[in-house]
Design an enzyme around this catalytic site. Structure first.
Site, PDB file in Angstrom:
ATOM      1  N   GLU A  41      -5.179  -4.835  10.617  1.00  0.00           N
ATOM      2  CA  GLU A  41      -4.149  -3.820  10.814  1.00  0.00           C
ATOM      3  C   GLU A  41      -4.417  -3.071  12.118  1.00  0.00           C
ATOM      4  O   GLU A  41      -5.237  -2.138  12.137  1.00  0.00           O
ATOM      5  CB  GLU A  41      -4.148  -2.821   9.651  1.00  0.00           C
ATOM      6  CG  GLU A  41      -3.806  -3.428   8.312  1.00  0.00           C
ATOM      7  CD  GLU A  41      -3.232  -2.390   7.354  1.00  0.00           C
ATOM      8  OE1 GLU A  41      -2.164  -2.640   6.802  1.00  0.00           O
ATOM      9  OE2 GLU A  41      -3.847  -1.325   7.172  1.00  0.00           O
ATOM     10  N   GLU A  56      -6.793   4.675   7.937  1.00  0.00           N
ATOM     11  CA  GLU A  56      -6.550   6.086   7.610  1.00  0.00           C
ATOM     12  C   GLU A  56      -7.760   6.692   6.918  1.00  0.00           C
ATOM     13  O   GLU A  56      -8.062   7.875   7.096  1.00  0.00           O
ATOM     14  CB  GLU A  56      -5.273   6.213   6.760  1.00  0.00           C
ATOM     15  CG  GLU A  56      -4.033   5.956   7.621  1.00  0.00           C
ATOM     16  CD  GLU A  56      -2.836   5.392   6.895  1.00  0.00           C
ATOM     17  OE1 GLU A  56      -2.799   5.401   5.650  1.00  0.00           O
ATOM     18  OE2 GLU A  56      -1.920   4.916   7.595  1.00  0.00           O
ATOM     19  N   ASN A  63       0.872  -1.174   0.000  1.00  0.00           N
ATOM     20  CA  ASN A  63       0.000   0.000   0.000  1.00  0.00           C
ATOM     21  C   ASN A  63       0.909   1.224   0.000  1.00  0.00           C
ATOM     22  O   ASN A  63       1.493   1.556   1.023  1.00  0.00           O
ATOM     23  CB  ASN A  63      -0.898  -0.030   1.248  1.00  0.00           C
ATOM     24  CG  ASN A  63      -1.726   1.229   1.392  1.00  0.00           C
ATOM     25  OD1 ASN A  63      -1.767   2.064   0.486  1.00  0.00           O
ATOM     26  ND2 ASN A  63      -2.398   1.367   2.525  1.00  0.00           N
ATOM     27  N   TRP A  64       1.012   1.850  -1.148  1.00  0.00           N
ATOM     28  CA  TRP A  64       1.959   2.965  -1.289  1.00  0.00           C
ATOM     29  C   TRP A  64       1.431   4.245  -0.649  1.00  0.00           C
ATOM     30  O   TRP A  64       2.149   5.226  -0.542  1.00  0.00           O
ATOM     31  CB  TRP A  64       2.292   3.205  -2.765  1.00  0.00           C
ATOM     32  CG  TRP A  64       3.011   2.055  -3.435  1.00  0.00           C
ATOM     33  CD1 TRP A  64       3.369   0.851  -2.859  1.00  0.00           C
ATOM     34  CD2 TRP A  64       3.472   1.997  -4.788  1.00  0.00           C
ATOM     35  NE1 TRP A  64       4.014   0.063  -3.775  1.00  0.00           N
ATOM     36  CE2 TRP A  64       4.092   0.735  -4.971  1.00  0.00           C
ATOM     37  CE3 TRP A  64       3.416   2.873  -5.879  1.00  0.00           C
ATOM     38  CZ2 TRP A  64       4.647   0.341  -6.192  1.00  0.00           C
ATOM     39  CZ3 TRP A  64       3.965   2.491  -7.088  1.00  0.00           C
ATOM     40  CH2 TRP A  64       4.578   1.241  -7.240  1.00  0.00           C
ATOM     41  N   LYS A  65       0.166   4.245  -0.254  1.00  0.00           N
ATOM     42  CA  LYS A  65      -0.463   5.428   0.363  1.00  0.00           C
ATOM     43  C   LYS A  65      -0.228   6.653  -0.525  1.00  0.00           C
ATOM     44  O   LYS A  65      -0.150   6.522  -1.738  1.00  0.00           O
ATOM     45  CB  LYS A  65       0.045   5.599   1.797  1.00  0.00           C
ATOM     46  CG  LYS A  65      -0.142   4.314   2.632  1.00  0.00           C
ATOM     47  CD  LYS A  65       0.063   4.482   4.097  1.00  0.00           C
ATOM     48  CE  LYS A  65      -0.160   3.140   4.794  1.00  0.00           C
ATOM     49  NZ  LYS A  65      -0.044   3.230   6.255  1.00  0.00           N
ATOM     50  N   HIS A 123      -9.451   1.128   5.039  1.00  0.00           N
ATOM     51  CA  HIS A 123      -8.180   1.332   5.739  1.00  0.00           C
ATOM     52  C   HIS A 123      -8.410   2.288   6.908  1.00  0.00           C
ATOM     53  O   HIS A 123      -9.202   3.219   6.808  1.00  0.00           O
ATOM     54  CB  HIS A 123      -7.138   1.889   4.762  1.00  0.00           C
ATOM     55  CG  HIS A 123      -5.759   1.865   5.337  1.00  0.00           C
ATOM     56  ND1 HIS A 123      -5.329   2.786   6.264  1.00  0.00           N
ATOM     57  CD2 HIS A 123      -4.725   0.996   5.144  1.00  0.00           C
ATOM     58  CE1 HIS A 123      -4.084   2.493   6.600  1.00  0.00           C
ATOM     59  NE2 HIS A 123      -3.697   1.411   5.944  1.00  0.00           N
ATOM     60  N   GLY A 158       2.778   2.382  10.782  1.00  0.00           N
ATOM     61  CA  GLY A 158       3.743   3.467  10.643  1.00  0.00           C
ATOM     62  C   GLY A 158       4.487   3.805  11.920  1.00  0.00           C
ATOM     63  O   GLY A 158       5.147   4.839  12.003  1.00  0.00           O
ATOM     64  N   GLY A 196       3.020  -1.078   4.278  1.00  0.00           N
ATOM     65  CA  GLY A 196       3.027   0.339   3.956  1.00  0.00           C
ATOM     66  C   GLY A 196       4.432   0.818   3.623  1.00  0.00           C
ATOM     67  O   GLY A 196       4.937   0.613   2.523  1.00  0.00           O
ATOM     68  N   GLY A 197       5.085   1.441   4.586  1.00  0.00           N
ATOM     69  CA  GLY A 197       6.385   2.072   4.344  1.00  0.00           C
ATOM     70  C   GLY A 197       7.407   1.165   3.677  1.00  0.00           C
ATOM     71  O   GLY A 197       8.133   1.602   2.765  1.00  0.00           O
ATOM     72  N   SER A 202       3.627  -2.078  10.272  1.00  0.00           N
ATOM     73  CA  SER A 202       5.077  -2.129  10.505  1.00  0.00           C
ATOM     74  C   SER A 202       5.713  -3.452  10.090  1.00  0.00           C
ATOM     75  O   SER A 202       6.680  -3.903  10.700  1.00  0.00           O
ATOM     76  CB  SER A 202       5.408  -1.802  11.970  1.00  0.00           C
ATOM     77  OG  SER A 202       5.064  -0.448  12.250  1.00  0.00           O
TER      78      SER A 202
HETATM   79  P1  13P Z   1       3.194   0.471   7.652  1.00  0.00           P
HETATM   80  O1  13P Z   1       3.711  -0.813   7.046  1.00  0.00           O
HETATM   81  O2  13P Z   1       3.922   1.687   7.152  1.00  0.00           O
HETATM   82  O3  13P Z   1       3.110   0.368   9.132  1.00  0.00           O
HETATM   83  O4  13P Z   1       1.692   0.645   7.123  1.00  0.00           O
HETATM   84  C1  13P Z   1       0.813  -0.428   7.222  1.00  0.00           C
HETATM   85  C2  13P Z   1      -0.412  -0.101   6.468  1.00  0.00           C
HETATM   86  O5  13P Z   1      -1.177   0.756   6.851  1.00  0.00           O
HETATM   87  C3  13P Z   1      -0.655  -0.835   5.213  1.00  0.00           C
HETATM   88  O6  13P Z   1      -1.940  -0.624   4.744  1.00  0.00           O
END
Ligand code: 13P
Length: 251
Positions: free
Chosen positions: A166, A98, A11-13, A96, A172, A231-232, A210
């Site tokens: 999640e 977010e 997930n590149w956000k 998600h 994050g 994510g990251g 994470s």
């Molecule tokens: P991180 O891997 O950056 O913690 O993000 C997880 C996430 O929200 C994937 O959708």
């Protein structure tokens, strides 16, 4: 029963510009190996078509990070699941944390988006997870169960929908739950899926929060963890591919 084939999703956000997105996609495509877990990248909307072009015939699926519930209409700024299918998406992330937090999306809205994805022939990845306050209050299992019950459409099947757990406090932050905590929640999600759907054992249930190369083998070996939503660490091709390489073989 054998485990479902693992899905490693990036997930590149809201990160990267077009040149970075296409370079990242090219590097993931170059490192993708047939026979391993399924790989998925989910770039921001404006990069989807270009990333699809870069992926070409590589064994890497394309997904989006959200969709509107309706197929078309007067919804300025929104994107329908049908449009996502047109540009080559196979998956769409919905619910998600977010989006639940930034856009006030509740379970009914998430379910409508999941239904939209299924209507358009996409596989929605429905996200659930508790906040730290909810975990500290001992409510994690109940919160996840309620989100699951409210967010997953009745018509879902293992082939048409993926679940992602999640924990909000792990996203994050570099903090991850212990393997025992992941196992407890994933077992509950599995039990709820089995209670509700005939093919409940075959649903893929991803862990996200994470995930990185250094902890992927441990997290991905937990019972009822059928992949990762990253994510990251998905913004670096080497790291993302190393996570995929850590997925247990033979599933
Ligand atoms: P991180 O891997 O950056 O913690 O993000 C997880 C996430 O929200 C994937 O959708």
């Amino acid at each position: 029963m054998s485990r479902p084939r693992a899905l490693i999703a990036g997930n590149w956000k809201m990160n990267g510009r077009l040149a970075e997105a296409t370079a990242l996609a090219a590097a993931v495509a170059a490192g993708a190996r047939a026979g391993g877990p399924e790989l998925l990248v989910c770039p921001p909307f404006p990069m989807l078509a270009a990333v699809k072009g870069v992926l070409g015939a590589a064994p890497v699926s394309l997904g989006a990070q959200d969709c509107h519930a309706k197929p078309a209409g007067a919804h300025t700024g929104d994107v329908s699941a049908e449009m996502l299918g047109d540009v080559g998406c196979r998956y769409v992330i919905v619910g998600h944390s977010e989006r639940r937090a930034d856009h006030g999306e509740g379970d009914a809205a998430v379910r409508a988006k999941a239904e939209a994805g299924m209507r358009a022939g996409l596989v929605p990845i429905v996200c659930v997870g508790e906040t730290l306050a909810e975990r500290d209050a001992g409510a994690a299992l109940a919160i996840v169960a309620a989100q699951l019950a409210g967010s997953i459409p009745a018509a879902a099947t293992a082939a048409t929908l993926v679940v992602a757990y999640e924990p909000v406090w792990a996203i994050g932050t570099g903090r991850t739950p212990t393997a025992a905590q992941v196992a407890e929640i994933h077992a509950k999600i599995r039990a709820d899926l089995v209670a509700r759907f005939a093919d409940g054992p075959a649903f893929r249930v991803l862990y996200g929060g994470s995930v990185k190369a250094a902890n992927a083998a441990e997290l991905l070996s937990v019972a009822n963890v059928d992949g990762a939503l990253v994510g990251g660490a998905a913004l670096k091709a080497d790291e993302f591919l190393a996570i995929a390489a850590a997925a247990p073989k033979g599933n």
